[in-house]
Design a protein around this motif. Structure first.
Motif, PDB file in Angstrom:
ATOM      1  N   ALA A  39       0.810  -1.220   0.000  1.00 19.47           N
ATOM      2  CA  ALA A  39       0.000   0.000   0.000  1.00 19.47           C
ATOM      3  C   ALA A  39       0.844   1.271   0.000  1.00 19.47           C
ATOM      4  CB  ALA A  39      -0.933  -0.001   1.210  1.00 19.47           C
ATOM      5  N   LEU A  40       2.161   1.130   0.178  1.00 22.21           N
ATOM      6  CA  LEU A  40       3.060   2.284   0.165  1.00 22.21           C
ATOM      7  C   LEU A  40       3.310   2.704  -1.280  1.00 22.21           C
ATOM      8  CD1 LEU A  40       4.993   4.248   1.618  1.00 22.21           C
ATOM      9  CD2 LEU A  40       6.703   2.402   1.613  1.00 22.21           C
ATOM     10  N   ARG A  41       2.847   3.889  -1.631  1.00 23.71           N
ATOM     11  CA  ARG A  41       2.865   4.305  -3.036  1.00 23.71           C
ATOM     12  C   ARG A  41       3.915   5.354  -3.350  1.00 23.71           C
ATOM     13  NH1 ARG A  41       3.822   5.289  -7.106  1.00 23.71           N
ATOM     14  NH2 ARG A  41       2.655   5.593  -9.022  1.00 23.71           N
ATOM     15  N   VAL A  42       4.225   6.243  -2.410  1.00 21.86           N
ATOM     16  CA  VAL A  42       5.160   7.346  -2.667  1.00 21.86           C
ATOM     17  C   VAL A  42       6.037   7.578  -1.449  1.00 21.86           C
ATOM     18  CG1 VAL A  42       5.332   9.866  -2.977  1.00 21.86           C
ATOM     19  CG2 VAL A  42       3.706   8.551  -4.357  1.00 21.86           C
ATOM     20  N   ILE A  43       7.341   7.712  -1.674  1.00 17.40           N
ATOM     21  CA  ILE A  43       8.258   8.337  -0.715  1.00 17.40           C
ATOM     22  C   ILE A  43       9.085   9.329  -1.514  1.00 17.40           C
ATOM     23  CG2 ILE A  43      10.100   8.087   0.974  1.00 17.40           C
ATOM     24  CD1 ILE A  43       9.307   5.197   1.379  1.00 17.40           C
ATOM     25  N   ASN A  44       8.777  10.595  -1.366  1.00 18.69           N
ATOM     26  CA  ASN A  44       9.549  11.649  -2.014  1.00 18.69           C
ATOM     27  C   ASN A  44      10.389  12.366  -0.975  1.00 18.69           C
ATOM     28  OD1 ASN A  44       8.414  11.051  -4.475  1.00 18.69           O
ATOM     29  ND2 ASN A  44       7.023  12.801  -4.496  1.00 18.69           N
ATOM     30  N   GLU A  45      11.688  12.437  -1.226  1.00 15.18           N
ATOM     31  CA  GLU A  45      12.570  13.233  -0.379  1.00 15.18           C
ATOM     32  C   GLU A  45      12.698  14.611  -1.019  1.00 15.18           C
ATOM     33  OE1 GLU A  45      17.108  13.385   1.443  1.00 15.18           O
ATOM     34  OE2 GLU A  45      16.534  11.745   0.101  1.00 15.18           O
ATOM     35  N   ASP A  46      12.097  15.610  -0.391  1.00 16.04           N
ATOM     36  CA  ASP A  46      12.011  16.959  -0.956  1.00 16.04           C
ATOM     37  C   ASP A  46      12.862  17.944  -0.170  1.00 16.04           C
ATOM     38  OD1 ASP A  46      10.187  16.000  -2.801  1.00 16.04           O
ATOM     39  OD2 ASP A  46       8.429  16.794  -1.747  1.00 16.04           O
ATOM     40  N   ARG A  47      13.532  18.810  -0.917  1.00 18.86           N
ATOM     41  CA  ARG A  47      14.177  19.993  -0.342  1.00 18.86           C
ATOM     42  C   ARG A  47      13.577  21.208  -1.037  1.00 18.86           C
ATOM     43  NH1 ARG A  47      18.172  16.059  -0.139  1.00 18.86           N
ATOM     44  NH2 ARG A  47      19.382  15.976   1.806  1.00 18.86           N
ATOM     45  N   ILE A  48      12.941  22.070  -0.246  1.00 19.46           N
ATOM     46  CA  ILE A  48      12.227  23.225  -0.777  1.00 19.46           C
ATOM     47  C   ILE A  48      12.988  24.488  -0.388  1.00 19.46           C
ATOM     48  CG2 ILE A  48      10.044  24.483  -0.802  1.00 19.46           C
ATOM     49  CD1 ILE A  48       8.671  21.870   0.050  1.00 19.46           C
ATOM     50  N   ALA A  49      13.227  25.344  -1.376  1.00 18.11           N
ATOM     51  CA  ALA A  49      13.991  26.566  -1.163  1.00 18.11           C
ATOM     52  C   ALA A  49      13.239  27.521  -0.235  1.00 18.11           C
ATOM     53  CB  ALA A  49      14.266  27.241  -2.505  1.00 18.11           C
ATOM     54  N   PRO A  50      13.959  28.424   0.423  1.00 17.08           N
ATOM     55  CA  PRO A  50      13.316  29.399   1.312  1.00 17.08           C
ATOM     56  C   PRO A  50      12.204  30.167   0.604  1.00 17.08           C
ATOM     57  CG  PRO A  50      15.694  29.471   1.581  1.00 17.08           C
ATOM     58  CD  PRO A  50      15.430  28.551   0.426  1.00 17.08           C
ATOM     59  N   GLY A  51      11.067  30.267   1.274  1.00 16.57           N
ATOM     60  CA  GLY A  51       9.939  31.024   0.768  1.00 16.57           C
ATOM     61  C   GLY A  51       9.162  30.376  -0.361  1.00 16.57           C
ATOM     62  N   ALA A  52       9.622  29.232  -0.858  1.00 20.48           N
ATOM     63  CA  ALA A  52       8.974  28.565  -1.989  1.00 20.48           C
ATOM     64  C   ALA A  52       8.083  27.433  -1.495  1.00 20.48           C
ATOM     65  CB  ALA A  52      10.024  28.035  -2.963  1.00 20.48           C
ATOM     66  N   GLY A  53       7.331  26.838  -2.423  1.00 18.81           N
ATOM     67  CA  GLY A  53       6.487  25.716  -2.036  1.00 18.81           C
ATOM     68  C   GLY A  53       5.481  25.353  -3.099  1.00 18.81           C
ATOM     69  N   PHE A  54       4.587  24.456  -2.709  1.00 17.66           N
ATOM     70  CA  PHE A  54       3.551  23.951  -3.594  1.00 17.66           C
ATOM     71  C   PHE A  54       2.300  24.814  -3.455  1.00 17.66           C
ATOM     72  CE2 PHE A  54       6.178  20.318  -2.370  1.00 17.66           C
ATOM     73  CZ  PHE A  54       6.413  19.685  -3.592  1.00 17.66           C
ATOM     74  N   PRO A  55       1.859  25.482  -4.515  1.00 19.04           N
ATOM     75  CA  PRO A  55       0.608  26.238  -4.425  1.00 19.04           C
ATOM     76  C   PRO A  55      -0.574  25.288  -4.266  1.00 19.04           C
ATOM     77  CG  PRO A  55       1.396  26.189  -6.684  1.00 19.04           C
ATOM     78  CD  PRO A  55       2.471  25.562  -5.846  1.00 19.04           C
ATOM     79  N   THR A  56      -1.732  25.839  -4.005  1.00 16.77           N
ATOM     80  CA  THR A  56      -2.914  25.024  -3.730  1.00 16.77           C
ATOM     81  C   THR A  56      -3.206  24.055  -4.881  1.00 16.77           C
ATOM     82  OG1 THR A  56      -3.855  26.795  -2.388  1.00 16.77           O
ATOM     83  CG2 THR A  56      -5.369  25.088  -3.171  1.00 16.77           C
ATOM     84  N   HIS A  57      -3.356  22.785  -4.519  1.00 12.80           N
ATOM     85  CA  HIS A  57      -3.657  21.731  -5.479  1.00 12.80           C
ATOM     86  C   HIS A  57      -4.481  20.663  -4.770  1.00 12.80           C
ATOM     87  CE1 HIS A  57       0.018  20.600  -3.362  1.00 12.80           C
ATOM     88  NE2 HIS A  57      -0.261  19.323  -3.642  1.00 12.80           N
ATOM     89  N   ARG A  58      -5.079  19.772  -5.547  1.00 12.28           N
ATOM     90  CA  ARG A  58      -6.026  18.807  -4.990  1.00 12.28           C
ATOM     91  C   ARG A  58      -5.447  17.382  -4.969  1.00 12.28           C
ATOM     92  NH1 ARG A  58     -11.016  20.290  -3.917  1.00 12.28           N
ATOM     93  NH2 ARG A  58     -11.789  18.157  -4.026  1.00 12.28           N
ATOM     94  N   HIS A  59      -5.947  16.603  -3.999  1.00 14.91           N
ATOM     95  CA  HIS A  59      -5.664  15.174  -3.905  1.00 14.91           C
ATOM     96  C   HIS A  59      -6.973  14.438  -3.627  1.00 14.91           C
ATOM     97  CE1 HIS A  59      -1.274  15.505  -3.814  1.00 14.91           C
ATOM     98  NE2 HIS A  59      -1.414  16.513  -2.960  1.00 14.91           N
ATOM     99  N   GLN A  60      -6.960  13.155  -3.922  1.00 15.74           N
ATOM    100  CA  GLN A  60      -8.132  12.319  -3.667  1.00 15.74           C
ATOM    101  C   GLN A  60      -7.680  10.902  -3.340  1.00 15.74           C
ATOM    102  OE1 GLN A  60     -11.166  12.751  -6.657  1.00 15.74           O
ATOM    103  NE2 GLN A  60     -12.260  10.892  -6.051  1.00 15.74           N
TER     104      GLN A  60
END
Length: 232
Positions: A39-60
Motif C-alpha cells: 500500500a506504500l505508493r510514494v516516498i519523495n525526499e524533498d528539499r524546498i527553497a526558502p519562501g517557496a512551495g507547492f501552491p494550492t492543489h487537490r488530492h483524492q
C-alpha cells in the motif's frame, strides 16, 4: 529476503525551488519495477527553497504523511487547517473524496528537508481529515517510535490502512531490532546518516525492502534518522 534500493537509483527532479528524489514512480518518473511496495505508493525526499512551495492543489483517495527532517513547512488546506510542521512532528492528511492544500517553506532564509509519503487507503471516498502530532525528542531517540497506525495507538496519527509507520533517531553505535509478524513485510528508509542492516551498509536516501523474514537487526554507523513501514 532483503532487496536494497540505492539512493542513486531513485528518480530525480530539480525544479530550482524544489529538489526531489522519488523512491517510487512519481510524476514524470516511471519505473515499472518500482511502482510502490504494498500500500506504500510514494516516498519523495524533498528539499524546498526558502519562501517557496507547492501552491494550492487537490488530492483524492490517499493517506498523505509528512515527516520533516530539517526546517519548517507551512500547511493550509480547504478544511480550514493551518500550521507549521517541524522536525519531530508528523502530519497526516486524509485526501478522501477530495481536499485542496498548499505546502510552503515557512522560512525566508533556510531550506526545508522532508519526506512526503503516500499510502493508499483501504477504502475510497472517505471523509477528508487532518492530524498533526508532536513527539517528545526523547521518545524518538535510540528506538523506533510508532508515529502512524490504523488505530492511533500510542499517540500516533491514524491511517486508513493495515500499516504502521515508525521513526527513530539513532546515535552512532545504537542498535535496534525490527520484528515482523508472519505474512508481513517492511520498508526501511534511511532518511539521514549511515546504518547497517544485517551487516549490509546503507547511506542516506537508501532503502531496503524486507520480505519473508521474522525481523532484522539495525546498527547506526553515525547519527541517523530512519522511517520504517510495516505492511500487509
Amino acid at each position: 529476503m532483503l532487496t536494497v534500493r540505492k539512493s542513486s537509483e531513485r528518480g530525480h527532479a530539480n525544479h530550482g525551488w524544489l529538489d526531489s528524489f522519488h523512491t517510487f514512480s512519481f510524476a514524470g518518473y516511471r519505473d515499472p519495477e518500482w511502482m510502490g511496495f504494498g500500500a506504500l505508493r510514494v516516498i519523495n525526499e524533498d528539499r524546498i527553497a526558502p519562501g517557496a512551495g507547492f501552491p494550492t492543489h487537490r488530492h483524492q483517495d490517499m493517506e498523505i504523511v509528512t515527516w520533516v527532517l530539517a526546517g519548517a513547512l507551512e500547511h493550509k488546506d480547504s478544511l480550514g487547517n493551518g500550521g507549521v510542521i517541524r522536525p519531530g512532528e508528523v502530519q497526516r492528511m486524509r485526501a478522501g473524496h477530495g481536499i485542496a492544500h498548499s505546502e510552503y517553506n515557512a522560512s525566508a532564509t533556510e531550506p526545508v528537508h522532508l519526506l512526503q509519503i503516500w499510502i493508499e487507503p483501504d477504502t475510497d471516498g472517505l471523509e477528508p481529515g487532518y492530524e498533526q502530532i508532536a513527539f517528545a525528542p526523547a521518545s524518538l531517540q535510540g528506538r523506533l517510535r510508532l508515529i502512524a497506525s490504523s488505530d492511533g495507538r500510542e499517540g500516533s496519527v491514524t491511517i486508513h490502512q493495515d500499516a504502521t509507520i515508525h521513526a527513530g533517531r539513532l546515535a552512532a553505535g545504537d542498535r535496534v531490532s525490527l520484528a515482523l509478524a508472519p505474512g508481513r513485510r517492511a520498508w526501511l528508509q534511511v532518511a539521514t546518516g549511515r546504518i547497517k542492516v544485517q551487516g549490509y551498509p546503507l547511506e542516506a536516501g537508501d532503502a531496503v525492502a524486507i520480505r519473508f523474514e521474522s525481523g532484522t537487526k539495525i546498527e547506526a554507523l553515525e547519527a541517523s534518522e530512519l522511517v520504517v513501514f510495516d505492511l500487509a
